[in-house]
Design a protein around this motif. Structure first.
Motif, mmCIF file in Angstrom:
data_model
loop_
_atom_site.group_PDB
_atom_site.id
_atom_site.type_symbol
_atom_site.label_atom_id
_atom_site.label_comp_id
_atom_site.label_asym_id
_atom_site.label_seq_id
_atom_site.Cartn_x
_atom_site.Cartn_y
_atom_site.Cartn_z
ATOM 1 N N ALA A 136 5.004 4.955 -16.494
ATOM 2 C CA ALA A 136 5.837 4.261 -15.506
ATOM 3 C C ALA A 136 5.150 4.232 -14.141
ATOM 4 O O ALA A 136 5.162 3.201 -13.447
ATOM 5 C CB ALA A 136 7.203 4.933 -15.399
ATOM 6 N N ALA A 137 4.538 5.343 -13.762
ATOM 7 C CA ALA A 137 3.848 5.409 -12.472
ATOM 8 C C ALA A 137 2.617 4.499 -12.469
ATOM 9 O O ALA A 137 2.342 3.828 -11.469
ATOM 10 C CB ALA A 137 3.451 6.850 -12.157
ATOM 11 N N ARG A 138 1.904 4.460 -13.575
ATOM 12 C CA ARG A 138 0.733 3.565 -13.660
ATOM 13 C C ARG A 138 1.152 2.103 -13.594
ATOM 14 O O ARG A 138 0.438 1.275 -13.040
ATOM 15 C CB ARG A 138 -0.055 3.853 -14.927
ATOM 16 N N GLU A 139 2.302 1.788 -14.150
ATOM 17 C CA GLU A 139 2.813 0.420 -14.059
ATOM 18 C C GLU A 139 3.063 0.048 -12.596
ATOM 19 O O GLU A 139 2.744 -1.045 -12.149
ATOM 20 C CB GLU A 139 4.096 0.278 -14.869
ATOM 21 N N ARG A 140 3.619 0.990 -11.839
ATOM 22 C CA ARG A 140 3.862 0.753 -10.411
ATOM 23 C C ARG A 140 2.544 0.559 -9.663
ATOM 24 O O ARG A 140 2.434 -0.328 -8.817
ATOM 25 C CB ARG A 140 4.631 1.922 -9.805
ATOM 26 N N VAL A 141 1.557 1.383 -9.975
ATOM 27 C CA VAL A 141 0.244 1.249 -9.341
ATOM 28 C C VAL A 141 -0.336 -0.135 -9.654
ATOM 29 O O VAL A 141 -0.829 -0.837 -8.768
ATOM 30 C CB VAL A 141 -0.721 2.371 -9.802
ATOM 31 N N GLY A 142 -0.254 -0.530 -10.919
ATOM 32 C CA GLY A 142 -0.781 -1.832 -11.315
ATOM 33 C C GLY A 142 -0.080 -2.982 -10.615
ATOM 34 O O GLY A 142 -0.730 -3.934 -10.160
ATOM 35 N N LEU A 143 1.243 -2.897 -10.496
ATOM 36 C CA LEU A 143 2.001 -3.933 -9.800
ATOM 37 C C LEU A 143 1.563 -4.046 -8.348
ATOM 38 O O LEU A 143 1.352 -5.153 -7.834
ATOM 39 C CB LEU A 143 3.493 -3.566 -9.836
ATOM 40 N N ALA A 144 1.415 -2.917 -7.684
ATOM 41 C CA ALA A 144 0.984 -2.927 -6.280
ATOM 42 C C ALA A 144 -0.428 -3.509 -6.156
ATOM 43 O O ALA A 144 -0.688 -4.333 -5.271
ATOM 44 C CB ALA A 144 1.042 -1.521 -5.695
ATOM 45 N N LYS A 145 -1.330 -3.104 -7.040
ATOM 46 C CA LYS A 145 -2.706 -3.599 -6.970
ATOM 47 C C LYS A 145 -2.779 -5.102 -7.267
ATOM 48 O O LYS A 145 -3.558 -5.817 -6.638
ATOM 49 C CB LYS A 145 -3.613 -2.795 -7.892
ATOM 50 N N HIS A 146 -1.949 -5.582 -8.191
ATOM 51 C CA HIS A 146 -1.893 -7.027 -8.438
ATOM 52 C C HIS A 146 -1.390 -7.751 -7.193
ATOM 53 O O HIS A 146 -1.919 -8.798 -6.821
ATOM 54 C CB HIS A 146 -0.997 -7.340 -9.638
ATOM 55 N N GLY A 147 -0.359 -7.206 -6.573
ATOM 56 C CA GLY A 147 0.174 -7.814 -5.357
ATOM 57 C C GLY A 147 -0.850 -7.888 -4.245
ATOM 58 O O GLY A 147 -0.904 -8.865 -3.496
ATOM 59 N N LYS A 162 0.831 -1.209 0.000
ATOM 60 C CA LYS A 162 0.000 0.000 0.000
ATOM 61 C C LYS A 162 0.864 1.257 0.000
ATOM 62 O O LYS A 162 0.474 2.276 -0.573
ATOM 63 C CB LYS A 162 -0.978 -0.012 1.172
ATOM 64 N N SER A 163 2.037 1.196 0.616
ATOM 65 C CA SER A 163 2.964 2.323 0.563
ATOM 66 C C SER A 163 3.402 2.563 -0.882
ATOM 67 O O SER A 163 3.396 3.701 -1.368
ATOM 68 C CB SER A 163 4.175 2.059 1.456
ATOM 69 N N HIS A 164 3.755 1.493 -1.572
ATOM 70 C CA HIS A 164 4.114 1.612 -2.990
ATOM 71 C C HIS A 164 2.930 2.123 -3.804
ATOM 72 O O HIS A 164 3.098 2.952 -4.701
ATOM 73 C CB HIS A 164 4.567 0.261 -3.545
ATOM 74 N N LEU A 165 1.747 1.637 -3.490
ATOM 75 C CA LEU A 165 0.543 2.067 -4.207
ATOM 76 C C LEU A 165 0.329 3.569 -4.046
ATOM 77 O O LEU A 165 0.096 4.288 -5.021
ATOM 78 C CB LEU A 165 -0.681 1.292 -3.707
ATOM 79 N N GLY A 166 0.431 4.058 -2.829
ATOM 80 C CA GLY A 166 0.243 5.489 -2.577
ATOM 81 C C GLY A 166 1.278 6.341 -3.281
ATOM 82 O O GLY A 166 0.954 7.371 -3.891
ATOM 83 N N ARG A 167 2.528 5.895 -3.248
ATOM 84 C CA ARG A 167 3.585 6.645 -3.929
ATOM 85 C C ARG A 167 3.401 6.606 -5.440
ATOM 86 O O ARG A 167 3.650 7.595 -6.130
ATOM 87 C CB ARG A 167 4.964 6.113 -3.532
ATOM 88 N N GLY A 168 2.933 5.476 -5.944
ATOM 89 C CA GLY A 168 2.663 5.375 -7.376
ATOM 90 C C GLY A 168 1.541 6.291 -7.813
ATOM 91 O O GLY A 168 1.638 6.984 -8.830
ATOM 92 N N ARG A 169 0.475 6.324 -7.029
ATOM 93 C CA ARG A 169 -0.648 7.220 -7.350
ATOM 94 C C ARG A 169 -0.208 8.677 -7.321
ATOM 95 O O ARG A 169 -0.609 9.477 -8.175
ATOM 96 C CB ARG A 169 -1.803 6.984 -6.378
ATOM 97 N N SER A 170 0.596 9.024 -6.344
ATOM 98 C CA SER A 170 1.110 10.390 -6.255
ATOM 99 C C SER A 170 1.970 10.720 -7.474
ATOM 100 O O SER A 170 1.881 11.820 -8.044
ATOM 101 C CB SER A 170 1.922 10.537 -4.970
ATOM 102 N N ALA A 171 2.777 9.755 -7.897
ATOM 103 C CA ALA A 171 3.644 9.961 -9.058
ATOM 104 C C ALA A 171 2.826 10.118 -10.337
ATOM 105 O O ALA A 171 3.201 10.893 -11.223
ATOM 106 C CB ALA A 171 4.620 8.799 -9.199
ATOM 107 N N VAL A 172 1.694 9.419 -10.434
ATOM 108 C CA VAL A 172 0.813 9.580 -11.598
ATOM 109 C C VAL A 172 0.347 11.034 -11.672
ATOM 110 O O VAL A 172 0.430 11.679 -12.720
ATOM 111 C CB VAL A 172 -0.398 8.621 -11.552
ATOM 112 N N GLY A 173 -0.133 11.558 -10.555
ATOM 113 C CA GLY A 173 -0.614 12.941 -10.530
ATOM 114 C C GLY A 173 0.465 13.943 -10.870
ATOM 115 O O GLY A 173 0.252 14.873 -11.657
ATOM 116 N N ALA A 174 1.653 13.745 -10.294
ATOM 117 C CA ALA A 174 2.762 14.676 -10.559
ATOM 118 C C ALA A 174 3.161 14.623 -12.029
ATOM 119 O O ALA A 174 3.411 15.660 -12.656
ATOM 120 C CB ALA A 174 3.948 14.335 -9.664
ATOM 121 N N ALA A 175 3.214 13.421 -12.600
ATOM 122 C CA ALA A 175 3.602 13.282 -14.010
ATOM 123 C C ALA A 175 2.545 13.889 -14.932
ATOM 124 O O ALA A 175 2.882 14.498 -15.946
ATOM 125 C CB ALA A 175 3.823 11.812 -14.344
#
Length: 101
Positions: free
Chosen positions: A57-68, A33-46
């Motif tokens: 790249a940020a959406r890929e991180r979000v997807g990886l966290a959500k799959h996990g 969930k920490s990775h998920l939150g940071r990924g979501r934040s990175a999506v917004g910033a990008a």
């Protein structure tokens, strides 16, 4: 059936969202969930920078966290618990590798 559904789905404004796999250890869920939150934040910033590559790249991180977490991909309730744990651990390893560079 309603009890099973409430364990599997969260309904917000009439839309169903898959819940996190309840069999995962709390510390693993917290890390994902920490990775998920940071990924979501990175999506917004990008998006604010109009950086399409960074958004992807940020959406890929979000997807990886959500799959996990079991929130995407195969339904966690249809899989053996050991497979679910292995998927979550693999996702966390891959996310940590992305952080390492």
């Amino acid at each position: 059936m309603a009890d099973v559904d409430s364990e599997r789905w969260l309904v917000i404004d009439g839309r169903r969202w898959r819940r996190t796999d309840p069999s995962l250890p709390a510390e693993l869920v917290a890390a994902l969930k920490s990775h998920l939150g940071r990924g979501r934040s990175a999506v917004g910033a990008a998006k604010r920078r109009a950086d399409d590559d960074a958004v992807a790249a940020a959406r890929e991180r979000v997807g990886l966290a959500k799959h996990g977490l079991g929130e995407r991909g195969p339904y966690w309730w249809d899989e053996p618990e050991a497979d679910r744990l292995a998927r979550a651990e693999d996702a966390l390893r891959r996310l940590d590798e992305l952080d390492a560079g």
